[in-house]
Design a protein around this motif. Sequence first.
Motif, PDB file in Angstrom:
ATOM      1  N   ALA A 197      14.236  11.255  -3.462  1.00  5.86           N
ATOM      2  CA  ALA A 197      14.198  10.076  -4.068  1.00  5.86           C
ATOM      3  C   ALA A 197      13.412  10.136  -5.148  1.00  5.86           C
ATOM      4  CB  ALA A 197      14.376   8.911  -2.974  1.00  5.86           C
ATOM      5  N   LEU A 198      12.241  10.270  -4.959  1.00  7.17           N
ATOM      6  CA  LEU A 198      11.164  10.016  -5.936  1.00  7.17           C
ATOM      7  C   LEU A 198      11.308  11.051  -6.972  1.00  7.17           C
ATOM      8  CD1 LEU A 198       7.860   9.749  -3.885  1.00  7.17           C
ATOM      9  CD2 LEU A 198       9.051   7.946  -5.071  1.00  7.17           C
ATOM     10  N   GLY A 258       4.954   4.313   2.228  1.00  9.45           N
ATOM     11  CA  GLY A 258       3.519   4.415   1.428  1.00  9.45           C
ATOM     12  C   GLY A 258       3.628   5.202   0.289  1.00  9.45           C
ATOM     13  N   ARG A 259       4.196   6.295   0.354  1.00 12.93           N
ATOM     14  CA  ARG A 259       4.547   7.350  -0.749  1.00 12.93           C
ATOM     15  C   ARG A 259       5.113   6.768  -1.898  1.00 12.93           C
ATOM     16  NH1 ARG A 259       6.817  12.967   0.562  1.00 12.93           N
ATOM     17  NH2 ARG A 259       6.683  12.937  -1.810  1.00 12.93           N
ATOM     18  N   MET A 260       6.300   5.934  -1.472  1.00  7.90           N
ATOM     19  CA  MET A 260       6.969   5.614  -2.448  1.00  7.90           C
ATOM     20  C   MET A 260       6.568   4.490  -3.099  1.00  7.90           C
ATOM     21  SD  MET A 260      11.079   5.686  -0.738  1.00  7.90           S
ATOM     22  CE  MET A 260      11.955   7.299  -0.777  1.00  7.90           C
ATOM     23  N   ILE A 261       6.121   3.358  -2.430  1.00  8.49           N
ATOM     24  CA  ILE A 261       5.369   2.347  -2.814  1.00  8.49           C
ATOM     25  C   ILE A 261       4.170   2.850  -4.080  1.00  8.49           C
ATOM     26  CG2 ILE A 261       3.911   0.277  -2.371  1.00  8.49           C
ATOM     27  CD1 ILE A 261       5.331  -0.090   0.280  1.00  8.49           C
ATOM     28  N   ASP A 262       3.231   3.793  -3.587  1.00 13.45           N
ATOM     29  CA  ASP A 262       2.477   4.205  -4.375  1.00 13.45           C
ATOM     30  C   ASP A 262       3.090   4.864  -5.942  1.00 13.45           C
ATOM     31  OD1 ASP A 262       0.444   3.668  -2.651  1.00 13.45           O
ATOM     32  OD2 ASP A 262       0.252   5.646  -1.856  1.00 13.45           O
ATOM     33  N   ALA A 263       4.293   5.410  -5.542  1.00 14.35           N
ATOM     34  CA  ALA A 263       4.777   6.076  -6.800  1.00 14.35           C
ATOM     35  C   ALA A 263       5.377   5.178  -7.627  1.00 14.35           C
ATOM     36  CB  ALA A 263       5.891   7.044  -6.180  1.00 14.35           C
ATOM     37  N   VAL A 264       5.974   3.998  -7.407  1.00 16.53           N
ATOM     38  CA  VAL A 264       6.732   3.389  -8.085  1.00 16.53           C
ATOM     39  C   VAL A 264       6.147   1.878  -8.283  1.00 16.53           C
ATOM     40  CG1 VAL A 264       8.993   4.303  -6.951  1.00 16.53           C
ATOM     41  CG2 VAL A 264       8.316   2.099  -6.226  1.00 16.53           C
ATOM     42  N   ARG A 265       5.147   1.482  -7.713  1.00 17.99           N
ATOM     43  CA  ARG A 265       4.626   0.201  -7.839  1.00 17.99           C
ATOM     44  C   ARG A 265       4.139  -0.265  -9.033  1.00 17.99           C
ATOM     45  NH1 ARG A 265       3.591  -4.399  -7.936  1.00 17.99           N
ATOM     46  NH2 ARG A 265       2.381  -5.761  -6.379  1.00 17.99           N
ATOM     47  N   GLU A 266       3.641   0.553 -10.046  1.00 13.49           N
ATOM     48  CA  GLU A 266       3.489   0.203 -11.432  1.00 13.49           C
ATOM     49  C   GLU A 266       4.591  -0.161 -12.071  1.00 13.49           C
ATOM     50  OE1 GLU A 266       0.355  -0.772 -12.340  1.00 13.49           O
ATOM     51  OE2 GLU A 266      -0.101  -0.496 -10.179  1.00 13.49           O
ATOM     52  N   PRO A 459      19.844  -8.114  16.540  1.00 12.63           N
ATOM     53  CA  PRO A 459      20.379  -8.628  15.714  1.00 12.63           C
ATOM     54  C   PRO A 459      19.900  -9.096  14.281  1.00 12.63           C
ATOM     55  CG  PRO A 459      20.382 -10.446  17.349  1.00 12.63           C
ATOM     56  CD  PRO A 459      19.929  -9.277  17.765  1.00 12.63           C
ATOM     57  N   THR A 460      18.604  -9.193  14.419  1.00 15.95           N
ATOM     58  CA  THR A 460      17.673  -9.880  13.284  1.00 15.95           C
ATOM     59  C   THR A 460      17.050  -8.610  12.616  1.00 15.95           C
ATOM     60  OG1 THR A 460      17.433 -11.689  14.418  1.00 15.95           O
ATOM     61  CG2 THR A 460      16.163 -11.511  12.512  1.00 15.95           C
ATOM     62  N   GLY A 461      17.224  -8.638  10.986  1.00 17.56           N
ATOM     63  CA  GLY A 461      16.113  -7.850  10.351  1.00 17.56           C
ATOM     64  C   GLY A 461      15.015  -8.508   9.821  1.00 17.56           C
ATOM     65  N   ARG A 462      14.350  -7.869   8.830  1.00 19.38           N
ATOM     66  CA  ARG A 462      13.245  -8.327   8.229  1.00 19.38           C
ATOM     67  C   ARG A 462      13.091  -7.646   6.749  1.00 19.38           C
ATOM     68  NH1 ARG A 462       7.768  -9.077  11.268  1.00 19.38           N
ATOM     69  NH2 ARG A 462       9.003 -10.546  12.093  1.00 19.38           N
ATOM     70  N   PHE A 463      12.453  -8.305   5.748  1.00 22.10           N
ATOM     71  CA  PHE A 463      12.298  -7.800   4.531  1.00 22.10           C
ATOM     72  C   PHE A 463      10.712  -8.081   4.091  1.00 22.10           C
ATOM     73  CE2 PHE A 463      12.737 -12.149   2.990  1.00 22.10           C
ATOM     74  CZ  PHE A 463      12.063 -12.202   2.005  1.00 22.10           C
ATOM     75  N   PHE A 464      10.402  -7.125   3.190  1.00 18.17           N
ATOM     76  CA  PHE A 464       9.156  -7.357   2.557  1.00 18.17           C
ATOM     77  C   PHE A 464       9.239  -7.249   1.082  1.00 18.17           C
ATOM     78  CE2 PHE A 464       8.381  -5.666   6.811  1.00 18.17           C
ATOM     79  CZ  PHE A 464       7.491  -6.204   7.321  1.00 18.17           C
ATOM     80  N   GLY A 465       8.720  -7.865   0.273  1.00 16.58           N
ATOM     81  CA  GLY A 465       8.618  -7.828  -0.902  1.00 16.58           C
ATOM     82  C   GLY A 465       7.421  -7.574  -1.936  1.00 16.58           C
ATOM     83  N   LEU A 466       7.018  -6.995  -2.930  1.00 17.00           N
ATOM     84  CA  LEU A 466       5.744  -6.544  -3.659  1.00 17.00           C
ATOM     85  C   LEU A 466       6.150  -6.746  -5.009  1.00 17.00           C
ATOM     86  CD1 LEU A 466       4.345  -3.703  -1.741  1.00 17.00           C
ATOM     87  CD2 LEU A 466       3.520  -5.799  -1.778  1.00 17.00           C
ATOM     88  N   ALA A 467       5.576  -7.659  -5.724  1.00 19.81           N
ATOM     89  CA  ALA A 467       5.560  -7.786  -6.712  1.00 19.81           C
ATOM     90  C   ALA A 467       4.325  -8.744  -7.318  1.00 19.81           C
ATOM     91  CB  ALA A 467       6.843  -8.586  -7.427  1.00 19.81           C
ATOM     92  N   ASP A 468       3.957  -8.709  -8.756  1.00 20.52           N
ATOM     93  CA  ASP A 468       2.667  -9.551  -9.147  1.00 20.52           C
ATOM     94  C   ASP A 468       3.011 -10.790  -8.924  1.00 20.52           C
ATOM     95  OD1 ASP A 468       1.814  -7.064  -9.956  1.00 20.52           O
ATOM     96  OD2 ASP A 468       2.106  -7.222 -11.912  1.00 20.52           O
ATOM     97  N   ASP A 469       4.336 -11.427  -9.033  1.00 19.54           N
ATOM     98  CA  ASP A 469       4.571 -12.738  -8.940  1.00 19.54           C
ATOM     99  C   ASP A 469       4.824 -13.335  -7.584  1.00 19.54           C
ATOM    100  OD1 ASP A 469       6.896 -11.634  -9.618  1.00 19.54           O
ATOM    101  OD2 ASP A 469       7.704 -13.165 -10.919  1.00 19.54           O
ATOM    102  N   TRP A 470       4.923 -12.232  -6.715  1.00 16.15           N
ATOM    103  CA  TRP A 470       5.443 -12.494  -5.364  1.00 16.15           C
ATOM    104  C   TRP A 470       4.029 -12.805  -4.532  1.00 16.15           C
ATOM    105  CZ3 TRP A 470       9.900  -8.508  -4.599  1.00 16.15           C
ATOM    106  CH2 TRP A 470      10.731  -8.775  -5.431  1.00 16.15           C
TER     107      TRP A 470
END
Length: 523
Positions: A197-198, A258-266, A459-470
């Motif tokens: 993916a990366l 963690g690897r993906m967040i570090d690679a794409v976060r910027e 049945p229930t899921g969860r989401f997390f979001g990372l962005a400068d304005d979140w």
Amino acid sequence: MSQSNLFVIGLDSADKDLIEQWASTGDLPVFRSLLDGAVQGDIENPYGLEAGGCWPAFYFGRSPAETSQFDGARHFDGTRYDHVSFRPDATKHDAIWTTLSQAGKRCGVIDAPYSFPTGDIDGLKVVDRGAHVPAGGGDYMEFRTHPPALAAEINRLFGEDPAGGHSSDFFPVDTAEQVAAFRDTYLQRIENKTDMALHYWRDQPFQFFMTVFTEAHCAGHRCWHIHDTSDPDHDAAIAAEIGDPLKDIYIALDRAVGRMIDAVREDARVVVYLSHGIGPGYSGTRLLDRILARLDSFGTETQSSPAMVLVRGIWRGMPDVVRRPLKPLRDRVSRDGFQPNRKDRRFFEVFANDRTGGIRINLAGREAHGIVQPGADYEAVCTQLIADLGDMQNAETGEPLAAEILRTRDHYAGDCLDYLPDILVTWNRAHPINAATSPKVGTVDKTGLLLTRSGDHRPTGRFFGLADDWPQQRLNAEVHVQDFAPTFATLLGVATPSTDGQVIHALCPDRTDGSEPRTAMAG
């Protein structure tokens, strides 16, 4: 950071409560940081049809009654009275990546569950590279890509699927050695997919990129009895020898995220999506058809467990080229509890999922050999069935067998409603379900059923979001899985497609599309 790109990390059936538990003990440091620093909320999935309906609802933004996909990649064929693979060359509705592609956004999608078409995208799409079950139904993965030449390139750069293109149900987990081999295979697959993916994220500019990891799904089904010390089939000896394979999978997924967040976060906003959960596999599914046959004055057939064990062992040892033509013969030996002569019965079980059993009425004008007439006859049959099933008890505990029984049409509406079961029976999962009883039915049990999964879905899921304005916040109200497609479109400046969902306000505080937001108070 660019506000115009979106990177979605899907963790199929990664349980939110297990993640919270292991994050609190320091075993999942990346999720600990997400719990402390991300916008997050729980997800409501399609009612009673979570397991097979959540992913299509996620990327279509529509309910199973609009897409017909309630059992993942299978349909019930009312002419053959059997389940058939759902393998469309085109879909009735556009997936979110198709909507974005049509608006000029470059998209990449890797292993979206139950999404078989490959040419519905401007960019790249990978199908059945590291799936839980085949995206197009059946017993065999069919590794396909868009563009087609990409498949050979992936195999050259990253090797073939470490699981050999097999569903997780293919692998035996009866000994410590087998469980260790299963775990190691799926740990390797996590690392392999992260690398892949990366690589492609960096290779070309994408405005939308989504990759889905299915390893928590696979290990949750197959290794729950090793993880859960309260499970009646808990294998303490295997757990003592190799530890908790499910926890090992979650730790590897934590590293991958963690690897993906570090690679794409910027370069992109990041959404981590936990589709639904996993827990004990207590289920009356497959037992249900024996109950229904009794209620319709038919006898029940069971298979011999020793014979089924022998057949399964021989089957697993055969090369694929031999197994494929023999599959119809195998299916006649092992029916997984579904009774014969469906066309002669007024009602019968169709597979919905293991948390909720499905019942289809043999309706005249809809099924090829329909018996029950539409109108008053249909209503009377449904009413009596609901009453009779409400009388059923867990034969070992005396508790009600079902937690809820409902007519599907009372909860769903849409053009594809007739594809769905007529009645949904959600099981009372307080205890294992090995036998059921009532004065009218007598007692039926699971004799002859050879089930390979010890864990099943919550049945229930969860989401997390990372962005400068979140900013970090925990939403008090659940968002619906159908809300993500219009939300993603809005985030990328594309006209919100016609969906059953609403824009999630917490992720689109400055939306300009004029749609009504899905509001949720922050905690």
